[in-house]
Design an enzyme around this catalytic site. Structure first.
Site, short mmCIF file in Angstrom:
data_model
loop_
_atom_site.label_atom_id
_atom_site.label_comp_id
_atom_site.label_asym_id
_atom_site.label_seq_id
_atom_site.Cartn_x
_atom_site.Cartn_y
_atom_site.Cartn_z
N CYS A 109 0.82 -1.22 0.00
CA CYS A 109 0.00 0.00 0.00
C CYS A 109 0.85 1.27 0.00
CB CYS A 109 -0.95 -0.01 1.18
SG CYS A 109 -1.88 -1.55 1.32
N HIS A 233 -2.97 6.75 3.18
CA HIS A 233 -3.44 5.46 2.67
C HIS A 233 -4.83 5.20 3.24
CE1 HIS A 233 -3.99 1.42 1.59
NE2 HIS A 233 -3.64 0.88 2.74
N ASN A 263 -10.17 -0.32 0.89
CA ASN A 263 -8.70 -0.31 0.80
C ASN A 263 -8.29 -0.90 -0.54
OD1 ASN A 263 -5.97 -0.82 0.96
ND2 ASN A 263 -6.03 -1.68 3.02
N1 COA Z 1 -18.19 -7.98 11.38
C1 COA Z 1 -18.63 -8.11 12.65
N2 COA Z 1 -17.81 -8.41 13.66
C2 COA Z 1 -16.51 -8.58 13.39
C3 COA Z 1 -15.99 -8.46 12.10
C4 COA Z 1 -16.89 -8.14 11.06
N3 COA Z 1 -16.51 -7.98 9.78
N4 COA Z 1 -14.66 -8.66 12.13
C5 COA Z 1 -14.35 -8.91 13.41
N5 COA Z 1 -15.47 -8.87 14.17
C6 COA Z 1 -15.60 -9.06 15.61
C7 COA Z 1 -14.46 -9.84 16.22
O1 COA Z 1 -14.69 -11.23 16.12
C8 COA Z 1 -14.50 -9.35 17.64
O2 COA Z 1 -15.53 -10.04 18.33
P1 COA Z 1 -15.35 -10.42 19.88
O3 COA Z 1 -15.17 -9.11 20.61
O4 COA Z 1 -16.61 -11.12 20.18
O5 COA Z 1 -14.13 -11.29 19.91
C9 COA Z 1 -14.92 -7.89 17.52
O6 COA Z 1 -15.56 -7.79 16.22
C10 COA Z 1 -13.75 -6.94 17.55
O7 COA Z 1 -12.73 -7.42 16.71
P2 COA Z 1 -11.41 -6.62 16.44
O8 COA Z 1 -10.50 -7.44 15.59
O9 COA Z 1 -10.90 -6.08 17.75
O10 COA Z 1 -11.99 -5.40 15.61
P3 COA Z 1 -11.25 -4.09 15.19
O11 COA Z 1 -11.92 -2.92 15.77
O12 COA Z 1 -9.75 -4.23 15.38
O13 COA Z 1 -11.53 -4.05 13.63
C11 COA Z 1 -10.32 -4.44 11.60
C12 COA Z 1 -11.01 -5.08 12.79
C13 COA Z 1 -9.77 -5.51 10.70
C14 COA Z 1 -11.34 -3.60 10.85
C15 COA Z 1 -9.17 -3.52 12.13
O14 COA Z 1 -8.36 -4.25 13.04
C16 COA Z 1 -8.29 -2.98 11.06
O15 COA Z 1 -8.72 -2.18 10.25
N6 COA Z 1 -6.99 -3.36 11.06
C17 COA Z 1 -6.05 -2.85 10.12
C18 COA Z 1 -6.28 -3.52 8.81
C19 COA Z 1 -5.51 -2.87 7.69
O16 COA Z 1 -5.40 -1.68 7.63
N7 COA Z 1 -5.02 -3.69 6.77
C20 COA Z 1 -4.39 -3.26 5.58
C21 COA Z 1 -3.08 -2.66 5.83
S1 COA Z 1 -2.48 -1.94 4.37
#
Ligand code: COA
Length: 311
Positions: A109, A233, A263
């Site tokens: 990215c 980004h 993204n």
């Molecule tokens: N829909 C509903 N619930 C979801 C879910 C979805 N799509 N994805 C995860 N959950 C749940 C999890 O299972 C967790 O449940 P629990 O509390 O019962 O265990 C809860 O939501 C929180 O999960 P978490 O992983 O802490 O969520 P988050 O706030 O970190 O959001 C991402 C997840 C992936 C959106 C976030 O971590 C993110 O954006 N990370 C960076 C990703 C990125 O930028 N990647 C590319 C880099 S170039």
């Protein structure tokens, strides 16, 4: 001394739009969750890197008034080329009728900023016009059964023409970094789909963006209050908010398109940049901060003094 500046720009998004509600029928998620946790509402999918890139490049060349024989180099930032061999850059070079060198660049990215910085060096080395494209088809390497990743990604392309036509430097400072020790947080094996530790990537992304931006601004000799427009980004609006808060830059200064693009990896910064340029959010002399991070983990930032093309 030769100096490059951006004289043409354009984007391309594939026709197929995938909504959060559609995703909620594929995996256990909801529009409400995706919107609140990421800021994404829709994304475009089913695009091919070579096709999206060629369409964006053609429009950027038209805008700059540049003919195919005038391009000295084509640089394509991508992590999802149509084929492993040949480079998608070569396919695009042929379809546009260019006669010049062409290569793919994989910095995930951060790729478009890596490409822009590289192009500016080639201009200083004597080239006249370079086509820089950021393009990805993440829908082709997404696991559509993994709710932790499939809600995030989309496809698109953005292209700019960099020309040796500036009296003074437009690239004032830049920073390129790679932290390969964090490679296992975000990867894709040959023939497989993207695997990601979302929370760990989130934490690293905020710090990497902050560090890259500070290094680039230091090299440019400017402070964050002097920045008129930030083009981050487009991964997750919460990542952007956290990073900008640490940099003391108001979110209103950010170019944001991820609500309708998701993204798109290497395409994300040029998609947001072009959106901001078309909305005339910068005037001559304004400072633009481009900042990205991605798999690798790579990060990259550039401070550009806007030098609009004379039409
Ligand atoms: N829909 C509903 N619930 C979801 C879910 C979805 N799509 N994805 C995860 N959950 C749940 C999890 O299972 C967790 O449940 P629990 O509390 O019962 O265990 C809860 O939501 C929180 O999960 P978490 O992983 O802490 O969520 P988050 O706030 O970190 O959001 C991402 C997840 C992936 C959106 C976030 O971590 C993110 O954006 N990370 C960076 C990703 C990125 O930028 N990647 C590319 C880099 S170039």
């Amino acid at each position: 001394m030769s100096h490059g500046r951006i004289t043409g720009w354009a984007t391309n998004l594939p026709d197929r739009v995938l909504t959060n509600d559609e995703l909620a029928q594929m995996v256990d998620t909801s529009d409400e969750w995706i919107t609140a946790r990421t800021g994404i509402k829709t994304r475009h999918i089913d695009g091919k890197v070579t096709e999206m890139s060629a369409a964006a490049a053609l429009d950027a060349m038209k805008m700059a008034g540049v003919s195919p024989d005038q391009i000295d180099l084509l640089l394509l930032a991508t992590i999802s080329p149509d084929q492993q061999i040949p480079a998608s850059a070569s396919v695009i070079q042929d379809s546009l009728g260019l006669s010049c060198g062409a290569f793919d660049l994989n910095a995930a990215c951060s790729g478009f900023v890596y490409g822009l910085v590289t192009a500016m060096q080639f201009i200083q080395g004597g080239m006249e016009r370079i086509l820089v494209i950021g393009s990805d088809s993440l829908s082709s390497i997404t696991n559509w059964e993994d709710r932790g990743t499939c809600i995030l990604f989309g496809d698109g392309a953005g292209a700019v023409i960099v020309e040796n036509s500036a009296d003074k430097p437009s690239l004032l400072g830049w920073d390129l970094m790679s932290s390969g020790d964090a490679a296992d947080l975000l990867y894709c094996e040959h023939g497989d789909n993207i695997v990601m530790d979302g929370q760990a990537v989130f934490r690293k992304a905020v710090l990497a963006m902050e560090a890259a931006a500070i290094n680039a601004m230091d090299k440019a000799g400017v402070t964050s209050d002097q920045i008129k427009l930030v083009v981050p980004h487009q991964a997750n609006v919460r990542i952007i908010e956290s990073a900008l808060k640490r940099l003391d830059i108001p979110i209103e200064k950010a170019a944001l398109v991820l609500n309708y693009t998701g993204n798109t990896s290497a395409a994300s910064i040029p998609l947001a940049l072009v959106d901001a340029l078309n909305a005339e959010r910068v005037d001559s002399g304004d400072l633009i901060l481009l900042v990205g991070f991605g798999a690798g983990m790579t990060s990259a930032a550039a401070v550009v003094r806007w030098d609009p093309p004379t039409i």
